[in-house]
Design a protein around this motif. Structure first.
Motif, PDB file in Angstrom:
ATOM      1  N   GLU A 106      -5.874   6.334  -3.600  1.00 58.83           N
ATOM      2  CA  GLU A 106      -5.996   5.034  -2.951  1.00 58.83           C
ATOM      3  C   GLU A 106      -6.735   4.051  -3.855  1.00 58.83           C
ATOM      4  OE1 GLU A 106      -5.872   2.039   0.086  1.00 58.83           O
ATOM      5  OE2 GLU A 106      -4.670   3.817  -0.385  1.00 58.83           O
ATOM      6  N   GLU A 107      -7.752   4.542  -4.542  1.00 58.21           N
ATOM      7  CA  GLU A 107      -8.520   3.685  -5.456  1.00 58.21           C
ATOM      8  C   GLU A 107      -7.633   3.136  -6.574  1.00 58.21           C
ATOM      9  OE1 GLU A 107     -12.164   4.230  -8.674  1.00 58.21           O
ATOM     10  OE2 GLU A 107     -12.157   5.474  -6.858  1.00 58.21           O
ATOM     11  N   ARG A 108      -6.847   4.019  -7.158  1.00 59.20           N
ATOM     12  CA  ARG A 108      -5.955   3.583  -8.252  1.00 59.20           C
ATOM     13  C   ARG A 108      -4.876   2.634  -7.734  1.00 59.20           C
ATOM     14  NH1 ARG A 108      -6.847   4.602 -13.811  1.00 59.20           N
ATOM     15  NH2 ARG A 108      -4.668   5.178 -14.177  1.00 59.20           N
TER      16      ARG A 108
ATOM     17  N   LYS B 203      -5.173   0.552  -5.198  1.00 57.61           N
ATOM     18  CA  LYS B 203      -5.817  -0.745  -4.976  1.00 57.61           C
ATOM     19  C   LYS B 203      -6.109  -1.449  -6.304  1.00 57.61           C
ATOM     20  CE  LYS B 203      -7.895  -0.066  -0.431  1.00 57.61           C
ATOM     21  NZ  LYS B 203      -9.160   0.037   0.350  1.00 57.61           N
ATOM     22  N   LEU B 204      -6.437  -0.655  -7.306  1.00 59.07           N
ATOM     23  CA  LEU B 204      -6.677  -1.218  -8.635  1.00 59.07           C
ATOM     24  C   LEU B 204      -5.410  -1.870  -9.180  1.00 59.07           C
ATOM     25  CD1 LEU B 204      -8.571  -1.604 -11.012  1.00 59.07           C
ATOM     26  CD2 LEU B 204      -8.078   0.736 -11.727  1.00 59.07           C
TER      27      LEU B 204
ATOM     28  N   LYS C 170       0.789  -1.228   0.000  1.00 60.93           N
ATOM     29  CA  LYS C 170       0.000   0.000   0.000  1.00 60.93           C
ATOM     30  C   LYS C 170       0.826   1.285   0.000  1.00 60.93           C
ATOM     31  CE  LYS C 170      -0.685  -0.029   5.050  1.00 60.93           C
ATOM     32  NZ  LYS C 170      -1.699  -0.086   6.132  1.00 60.93           N
TER      33      LYS C 170
ATOM     34  N   ARG D 294     -12.821   3.081 -13.623  1.00 67.62           N
ATOM     35  CA  ARG D 294     -13.759   4.169 -13.929  1.00 67.62           C
ATOM     36  C   ARG D 294     -12.991   5.446 -14.176  1.00 67.62           C
ATOM     37  NH1 ARG D 294     -15.348   7.673  -9.668  1.00 67.62           N
ATOM     38  NH2 ARG D 294     -14.189   7.296  -7.718  1.00 67.62           N
TER      39      ARG D 294
ATOM     40  N   GLY E  49      -0.030   4.217  -7.441  1.00 69.52           N
ATOM     41  CA  GLY E  49      -1.348   4.608  -7.931  1.00 69.52           C
ATOM     42  C   GLY E  49      -1.401   6.018  -8.463  1.00 69.52           C
TER      43      GLY E  49
ATOM     44  N   GLU F  39      -8.528  10.029  -1.976  1.00 68.17           N
ATOM     45  CA  GLU F  39      -9.385   8.862  -2.160  1.00 68.17           C
ATOM     46  C   GLU F  39      -9.169   8.221  -3.528  1.00 68.17           C
ATOM     47  OE1 GLU F  39     -13.414   9.922  -1.432  1.00 68.17           O
ATOM     48  OE2 GLU F  39     -13.085  10.377   0.704  1.00 68.17           O
ATOM     49  N   GLU F  40      -9.036   9.054  -4.555  1.00 71.62           N
ATOM     50  CA  GLU F  40      -8.820   8.543  -5.909  1.00 71.62           C
ATOM     51  C   GLU F  40      -7.439   7.881  -6.034  1.00 71.62           C
ATOM     52  OE1 GLU F  40     -12.020  11.395  -5.891  1.00 71.62           O
ATOM     53  OE2 GLU F  40      -9.941  11.609  -5.218  1.00 71.62           O
TER      54      GLU F  40
ATOM     55  N   GLY G 214     -13.256  -2.690 -11.505  1.00 70.33           N
ATOM     56  CA  GLY G 214     -13.847  -1.434 -11.048  1.00 70.33           C
ATOM     57  C   GLY G 214     -13.204  -0.219 -11.683  1.00 70.33           C
TER      58      GLY G 214
ATOM     59  N   LEU H  62     -12.010   9.292 -13.670  1.00 75.20           N
ATOM     60  CA  LEU H  62     -11.859  10.116 -12.478  1.00 75.20           C
ATOM     61  C   LEU H  62     -11.732  11.571 -12.916  1.00 75.20           C
ATOM     62  CD1 LEU H  62      -9.307   7.919 -10.465  1.00 75.20           C
ATOM     63  CD2 LEU H  62     -11.789   8.040 -10.150  1.00 75.20           C
TER      64      LEU H  62
END
Length: 616
Positions: free
Chosen positions: A601-603, A605-606, A453, A590, A532, A598-599, A588, A592
C-alpha cells in the motif's frame, strides 16, 4: 464525357505524338523492381518463342512467329491541341528509356543495325533543328537529351529532380539487361521488330475539355491514379500554364510531396486526411467521411468546400498552394520527425508514439493557424496533455475502446486555432467530463486515489504497464540528475528474453507470501498485481528471481533500475542526491526490508504521488 478505346502497337503509340507531362503528373518514381518487371514482361514471350525459330529466318518474319503481348492501358486527354498523358507515365517513361538504350546498343560496332533509325523515331521528332521528345518531361528534357547523346551516366546532371535521377539510375539497369539478352544482331533486330509491332497497348482517350474533371472521371473508370495525383490535377488544372511556371506551383507541390514521402509512400494522402479532419471534423463518426482514399472528392463539396473554397477557384487555389499547403505539410513533417525519437522539450510526442497514439496530428494541425507564431508551444502543450489524458484514464480504469478516438475529435474542435492559454483548460474539461461519464458520478478532479488504489497489472495493457513504470524511472533519473541509461524503446517495446524488459512481481507466488494475505489466493493475486507491487526487470534478471523470497529478491534488484533500487537499504547510504530529491517532492521514499500488505500500500501511494507530479 466519352472514353474512346484505341488499340495500338508501340510503333503507333510512339509516333509523332507529344505527350504532355508538365503540371499534374507525379514524378517518375519507378525503382529497380518495377523496371525489371516490365523488362521481364517484354522478354518473357520473346525468349520462349525465339529459341524455336533459329537465325535462318529474317528478323521481321521471325518476330511474327513470337506471340503478341498486351501491355495494359494508357490514358490520354486532348485539350486545345495538346495531348496529356493522364495515366501511364511511369511505363511510357521506362519504354522511352528502353528505346534510347536500344538505339545505343544497335549503333555499336558489332551490330550496326539498320533498325536504329526506326528506334530513334520512337524517341523524338524534329522541328527545324530542335529535337521534340515525345515524352515531354518539361523540367527534365536536359537529362533526356544527355541520355540520348549517350553521355556517361555519372556525368549527367540530375539536379532537376527525382525524375531525372531515376531516369539515369533505371537507364543503367536497362542497359545491363539489354546487353545480357541481345547478344547477336539477329536477336537484336528480331527483338526490335517484336517490341514495336507485337507489343500491344490500349489507348483510352478521354474526350473532355475541362482538364480538372478528367482526373475524377478517369478514377471512376478504375485507372490506378492515387488520390493525391488526382487532386494535383484538379488543383493545378485550374491555374493558367504561364502562372504555373512563373509561380513555381508545380515545384512547390513536388517539393512538399517529396518531403512527406521520406516518411513513407503516399504519406501525402495521410496528410490530407488528417488536415481536412483537423479543420472540419468534431466527432469520430463524421471523421470517417474523410479518409485518405476519398479526400480528393470531398475537398470540393459541402462543408469542406465551404472551408477551403478551392472548387473552380484559381485565385484561392494559388493562395492555398503557396501558403496553407506549404505551412501545414511542413508542420505535419515536423510532428513526424519529433515523434520518431526523444527530443527534449517535445518528448511527449515520442511518448505518444510509444503508445501508438496518433491523435496529436489532428489536434496540433487544428490548433495551429497559418504561420502560427506559437507553433512550438502548441506542439508541446498538445503532446503533453494528450499523454496526460491517455495515462490518467488508464490509471483510473476509465479507458474503454474508442474513448480516445472520441476525445481526439471533440478536443480538436474545441482547440481549433485557440491560444496556448486556452488549450490546457479545454483538455481538463474533457478529461473531467469523461471521468464523470465512465464513473457514473460527479468527478471534480483529474486524478483521485480512490480510482487508482486498486489498479493493477490485469487492468492495463501490458505495454502500458511497461510505459507507466518507464515514466516513473524517467522521473527519478531526471530528478536525481543522473543518465537515463536504458532507452524508452527498450523498456516499453523490447520483450526479448535477454535484453528485453518484463513485468516483475515483487511478491512471488510462494507459501510465505500467501500467508501474509491470510492464505486467501484471490486476495493475494489481486494485491500482488497492484502497480505498487510491480517493477521492470531485464529478461534474464526477471527469470532468475523466479519464486524467491523477498529478502533474496533484493539482491536481484541491485544494479537495475533506480525505482527498483529504492527498495534496497544500501541505496540510501550517503546518497545526498536521493535524500534531497525525496525531500523536494515529499515522497517518503525508504528502503523496505520486508514486503507485505502495508508495504504494498505504501508503494502504491508513493506511485500516486509521482503520478500527481508527472501528470500534474
Amino acid at each position: 464525357m466519352a472514353i474512346k478505346p484505341i488499340p495500338k502497337n508501340l510503333e503507333q503509340a510512339f509516333n509523332a505524338t507529344k505527350y504532355q507531362i508538365d503540371f499534374y503528373q507525379r514524378q517518375y518514381k519507378w525503382s529497380k523492381d518495377p523496371v525489371e518487371r516490365l523488362l521481364d514482361d517484354l522478354f518473357y514471350k520473346f525468349n520462349i518463342d525465339y529459341v524455336k525459330i533459329g537465325e535462318s529466318l529474317d528478323p521481321e518474319n521471325a518476330s511474327k512467329k513470337i506471340s503478341q503481348y498486351f501491355l495494359n492501358t494508357y490514358v490520354t486527354n486532348e485539350v486545345n491541341g495538346n495531348v496529356y498523358l493522364v495515366d501511364g507515365q511511369q511505363r511510357f517513361t521506362t519504354l522511352t528509356l528502353i528505346f534510347i538504350q536500344l538505339f545505343h546498343l544497335g549503333n555499336r560496332e558489332e551490330f550496326k543495325s539498320e533498325l536504329v533509325e526506326w528506334v530513334k523515331e520512337r524517341i523524338y521528332g524534329t522541328s527545324g533543328p530542335k529535337k521534340i521528345f515525345y515524352l515531354n518531361h518539361v523540367k527534365h528534357l536536359e537529362c533526356m537529351k544527355s541520355l540520348f547523346e549517350n553521355k556517361p551516366f555519372k556525368e549527367i546532371n540530375t539536379s532537376s529532380g527525382k525524375t531525372a535521377a531515376n531516369m539515369v539510375t533505371n537507364s543503367r539497369i536497362i542497359r545491363q539487361w539489354l546487353e545480357r539478352e541481345l547478344t547477336t544482331i539477329h536477336r537484336y533486330d528480331t527483338f526490335v521488330y517484336y517490341l514495336l509491332t507485337r507489343i500491344e497497348i490500349l489507348n483510352l482517350d478521354v474526350v473532355q475539355d475541362d482538364v480538372p474533371m478528367v482526373f475524377e472521371v478517369i478514377n471512376d473508370r478504375g485507372v490506378s491514379l492515387k488520390p493525391h495525383e488526382i487532386l494535383k490535377g484538379k488543383l493545378l488544372g485550374q491555374i493558367d500554364k504561364d502562372e504555373l511556371n512563373s509561380l513555381g506551383i508545380n515545384e512547390i507541390w513536388d517539393k512538399q510531396v517529396d518531403a512527406l514521402e521520406e516518411f513513407g509512400q503516399d504519406e501525402i494522402d495521410q496528410f490530407f486526411e488528417i488536415f481536412i479532419r483537423s479543420k472540419i471534423v468534431g466527432t469520430r463518426g463524421i471523421s470517417e467521411k474523410y479518409t485518405s482514399k476519398n479526400y480528393h472528392r470531398i475537398l470540393f463539396t459541402e462543408e469542406v468546400e465551404e472551408y477551403f473554397k478551392l472548387n473552380r477557384n484559381p485565385a484561392r487555389t494559388k493562395v492555398f498552394l503557396k501558403n496553407e499547403f506549404i505551412y501545414f505539410t511542413n508542420l505535419y513533417a515536423k510532428i513526424r520527425r519529433l515523434r520518431a525519437a526523444f527530443h527534449s522539450g517535445f518528448e511527449h510526442l515520442y511518448f505518444n508514439q510509444l503508445n501508438d497514439l496518433n491523435g496529436h496530428f489532428v489536434m496540433i494541425l487544428s490548433a495551429c493557424k497559418l504561420n502560427d507564431p506559437d507553433e512550438d508551444e502548441k506542439i508541446k502543450l498538445i503532446g503533453y496533455h494528450y499523454d496526460r489524458i491517455y495515462t490518467l484514464l488508464h490509471l483510473q480504469k476509465a479507458y474503454v475502446n474508442n474513448v480516445m478516438a472520441d476525445l481526439i475529435y471533440a478536443i480538436s474542435q474545441d482547440i481549433r486555432e485557440k491560444s496556448c492559454d486556452e488549450i490546457p483548460a479545454i483538455f481538463e474539461t474533457h478529461l473531467i467530463h469523461t471521468l464523470t461519464d465512465k464513473k457514473n458520478q460527479t468527478v471534480e478532479q483529474a486524478f483521485s486515489y480512490n480510482y487508482f488504489k486498486d489498479v493493477g497489472y490485469a487492468d492495463l495493457p501490458t505495454r502500458f504497464n511497461r510505459y507507466f513504470l518507464s515514466r516513473i524511472e524517467h522521473f527519478m533519473t531526471k530528478g536525481l540528475q543522473v543518465p537515463f541509461e536504458v532507452s524508452f524503446d527498450n523498456l516499453v517495446r523490447n520483450t526479448g528474453p535477454v535484453n528485453g524488459y518484463h513485468i516483475e512481481h515483487i511478491l512471488s507466488w510462494n507459501e510465505d507470501n500467501l500467508a501474509l494475505f491470510n492464505n486467501d489466493e484471490d486476495v493475494f493475486e489481486r494485491e500482488r498485481n497492484r502497480l505498487g507491487g510491480l517493477l521492470l526487470l531485464r529478461g534474464n534478471a526477471n527469470q532468475s528471481s523466479g519464486k524467491e523470497k523477498y529478502s533474496d529478491k533484493l539482491d536481484t534488484y541491485s544494479g537495475t533500475l533506480i525505482w527498483n533500487e529504492t527498495l534496497i537499504p544500501a541505496t540510501y547510504h550517503s546518497n545526498l542526491d536521493l535524500n534531497l530529491f525525496n525531500q523536494k517532492f515529499g515522497l517518503g521514499l525508504r528502503a523496505l526490508t520486508q514486503f507485505g500488505p502495508e508495504e504494498l500500500e505504501e508503494r502504491h501511494k508513493l506511485l500516486a504521488k509521482m503520478v500527481e507530479i508527472i501528470w500534474k
